[in-house]
Design a protein around this motif. Structure first.
Motif, PDB file in Angstrom:
ATOM      1  N   LYS A  88      69.762 114.070 -44.988  1.00  0.00           N
ATOM      2  CA  LYS A  88      70.168 112.704 -45.444  1.00  0.00           C
ATOM      3  C   LYS A  88      69.221 112.434 -46.659  1.00  0.00           C
ATOM      4  CE  LYS A  88      69.476 107.892 -43.962  1.00  0.00           C
ATOM      5  NZ  LYS A  88      69.077 107.056 -42.717  1.00  0.00           N
ATOM      6  N   GLU A  89      68.065 113.022 -46.721  1.00  0.00           N
ATOM      7  CA  GLU A  89      67.192 112.712 -48.084  1.00  0.00           C
ATOM      8  C   GLU A  89      67.815 113.609 -49.056  1.00  0.00           C
ATOM      9  OE1 GLU A  89      62.661 112.790 -46.273  1.00  0.00           O
ATOM     10  OE2 GLU A  89      63.863 114.487 -45.834  1.00  0.00           O
ATOM     11  N   ALA A  90      68.075 114.879 -48.826  1.00  0.00           N
ATOM     12  CA  ALA A  90      68.998 115.838 -49.916  1.00  0.00           C
ATOM     13  C   ALA A  90      70.102 114.940 -50.550  1.00  0.00           C
ATOM     14  CB  ALA A  90      69.191 116.898 -49.370  1.00  0.00           C
ATOM     15  N   LEU A  91      70.901 114.288 -49.585  1.00  0.00           N
ATOM     16  CA  LEU A  91      72.128 113.735 -50.173  1.00  0.00           C
ATOM     17  C   LEU A  91      71.755 112.542 -50.854  1.00  0.00           C
ATOM     18  CD1 LEU A  91      75.179 113.324 -49.678  1.00  0.00           C
ATOM     19  CD2 LEU A  91      74.938 112.244 -47.538  1.00  0.00           C
ATOM     20  N   ALA A  92      70.768 111.535 -50.481  1.00  0.00           N
ATOM     21  CA  ALA A  92      70.471 110.706 -51.271  1.00  0.00           C
ATOM     22  C   ALA A  92      70.080 111.002 -52.675  1.00  0.00           C
ATOM     23  CB  ALA A  92      69.211 109.798 -50.570  1.00  0.00           C
ATOM     24  N   ARG A  93      69.177 111.973 -52.840  1.00  0.00           N
ATOM     25  CA  ARG A  93      68.716 112.580 -54.234  1.00  0.00           C
ATOM     26  C   ARG A  93      69.970 113.110 -54.865  1.00  0.00           C
ATOM     27  NH1 ARG A  93      66.345 111.994 -58.655  1.00  0.00           N
ATOM     28  NH2 ARG A  93      65.537 113.844 -59.514  1.00  0.00           N
ATOM     29  N   GLY A  94      70.750 113.865 -54.180  1.00  0.00           N
ATOM     30  CA  GLY A  94      72.174 114.401 -54.757  1.00  0.00           C
ATOM     31  C   GLY A  94      72.990 113.232 -55.345  1.00  0.00           C
ATOM     32  N   GLN A  95      73.135 112.188 -54.680  1.00  0.00           N
ATOM     33  CA  GLN A  95      74.015 111.017 -55.167  1.00  0.00           C
ATOM     34  C   GLN A  95      73.412 110.313 -56.363  1.00  0.00           C
ATOM     35  OE1 GLN A  95      74.173 109.303 -51.176  1.00  0.00           O
ATOM     36  NE2 GLN A  95      76.243 109.697 -51.171  1.00  0.00           N
ATOM     37  N   GLU A  96      71.908 110.068 -56.191  1.00  0.00           N
ATOM     38  CA  GLU A  96      71.392 109.730 -57.257  1.00  0.00           C
ATOM     39  C   GLU A  96      71.498 110.647 -58.571  1.00  0.00           C
ATOM     40  OE1 GLU A  96      66.442 108.879 -58.796  1.00  0.00           O
ATOM     41  OE2 GLU A  96      67.056 109.313 -56.700  1.00  0.00           O
ATOM     42  N   LEU A  97      71.394 111.674 -58.594  1.00  0.00           N
ATOM     43  CA  LEU A  97      71.524 112.650 -59.727  1.00  0.00           C
ATOM     44  C   LEU A  97      72.929 112.571 -60.162  1.00  0.00           C
ATOM     45  CD1 LEU A  97      69.360 115.825 -58.766  1.00  0.00           C
ATOM     46  CD2 LEU A  97      68.956 114.145 -60.544  1.00  0.00           C
ATOM     47  N   ALA A  98      73.950 112.946 -59.218  1.00  0.00           N
ATOM     48  CA  ALA A  98      75.360 112.685 -59.611  1.00  0.00           C
ATOM     49  C   ALA A  98      75.634 111.301 -60.362  1.00  0.00           C
ATOM     50  CB  ALA A  98      75.988 113.158 -58.749  1.00  0.00           C
ATOM     51  N   SER A  99      75.526 110.301 -59.805  1.00  0.00           N
ATOM     52  CA  SER A  99      75.328 108.894 -60.365  1.00  0.00           C
ATOM     53  C   SER A  99      74.798 108.799 -61.692  1.00  0.00           C
ATOM     54  CB  SER A  99      74.987 108.034 -59.251  1.00  0.00           C
ATOM     55  OG  SER A  99      75.097 106.473 -59.867  1.00  0.00           O
ATOM     56  N   THR A 100      73.679 108.991 -61.720  1.00  0.00           N
ATOM     57  CA  THR A 100      72.916 108.834 -63.141  1.00  0.00           C
ATOM     58  C   THR A 100      73.582 109.907 -64.218  1.00  0.00           C
ATOM     59  OG1 THR A 100      70.821 108.418 -61.830  1.00  0.00           O
ATOM     60  CG2 THR A 100      70.742 108.963 -64.241  1.00  0.00           C
ATOM     61  N   ASN A 101      73.921 110.867 -63.885  1.00  0.00           N
ATOM     62  CA  ASN A 101      74.511 111.818 -64.832  1.00  0.00           C
ATOM     63  C   ASN A 101      75.991 112.036 -64.989  1.00  0.00           C
ATOM     64  OD1 ASN A 101      71.908 112.946 -66.261  1.00  0.00           O
ATOM     65  ND2 ASN A 101      71.517 113.147 -63.660  1.00  0.00           N
ATOM     66  N   ASN A 102      76.474 111.018 -64.046  1.00  0.00           N
ATOM     67  CA  ASN A 102      78.058 111.044 -64.008  1.00  0.00           C
ATOM     68  C   ASN A 102      78.571 112.573 -63.864  1.00  0.00           C
ATOM     69  OD1 ASN A 102      78.408 108.346 -64.798  1.00  0.00           O
ATOM     70  ND2 ASN A 102      77.778 108.864 -66.959  1.00  0.00           N
ATOM     71  N   THR A 103      78.328 113.151 -62.907  1.00  0.00           N
ATOM     72  CA  THR A 103      78.868 114.444 -62.351  1.00  0.00           C
ATOM     73  C   THR A 103      79.273 114.472 -60.844  1.00  0.00           C
ATOM     74  OG1 THR A 103      76.620 115.091 -61.417  1.00  0.00           O
ATOM     75  CG2 THR A 103      77.084 115.900 -63.914  1.00  0.00           C
ATOM     76  N   LEU A 104      79.713 115.631 -60.504  1.00  0.00           N
ATOM     77  CA  LEU A 104      80.309 115.805 -59.298  1.00  0.00           C
ATOM     78  C   LEU A 104      79.423 116.357 -58.136  1.00  0.00           C
ATOM     79  CD1 LEU A 104      83.138 116.019 -57.598  1.00  0.00           C
ATOM     80  CD2 LEU A 104      83.039 118.316 -58.191  1.00  0.00           C
TER      81      LEU A 104
END
Length: 121
Positions: A88-104
């Motif tokens: 859950k913690e990793a998913l939140a960080r991954g979503q933050e990075l992907a959203s900020t950087n417009n990636t998959l």
């Protein structure tokens, strides 16, 4: 000297949190494991952290199982950018990075197979 997110060199104060965290990790390793002089280790750590974070965050992010829990890892990287105790913690960080950087964002199961992909592009 061991630096932490609460106690770090003054020259790291204006770095973004993720970059500062990586610079602290690199500087600690250079000093404690490689025997570098403090000033040189700080300069190298800041430069490498900026480069590593920029490269890491601009590519597809993966949430993957890790020996210490769950990790967020850029597709082109051999190393995890962040490691967490829970998915859950990793998913939140991954979503933050992907959203900020417009990636998959590619989310994996415990066995490493792909569970889901979220497109933030």
């Amino acid at each position: 000297m061991v630096w932490t997110l609460n106690d770090y060199p003054e020259s790291m104060k204006n770095l973004k949190e993720a970059t500062r965290e990586k610079a602290i990790d690199i500087a600690n390793a250079l000093i404690n494991e490689e025997g570098y002089e403090e000033g040189r280790a700080i300069a190298i750590a800041i430069a490498q952290a900026k480069k590593w974070i920029d490269e890491d965050q601009s590519s597809t992010q993966h949430v993957v199982p890790h020996p210490r829990g769950w990790a967020v890892k850029a597709e082109n990287s051999d190393k995890a950018s962040n490691v967490f105790n829970t998915k859950k913690e990793a998913l939140a960080r991954g979503q933050e990075l992907a959203s900020t950087n417009n990636t998959l964002l590619v989310i994996h199961r415990q066995d490493g197979t792909i569970e889901e992909q979220q497109n933030y592009a």
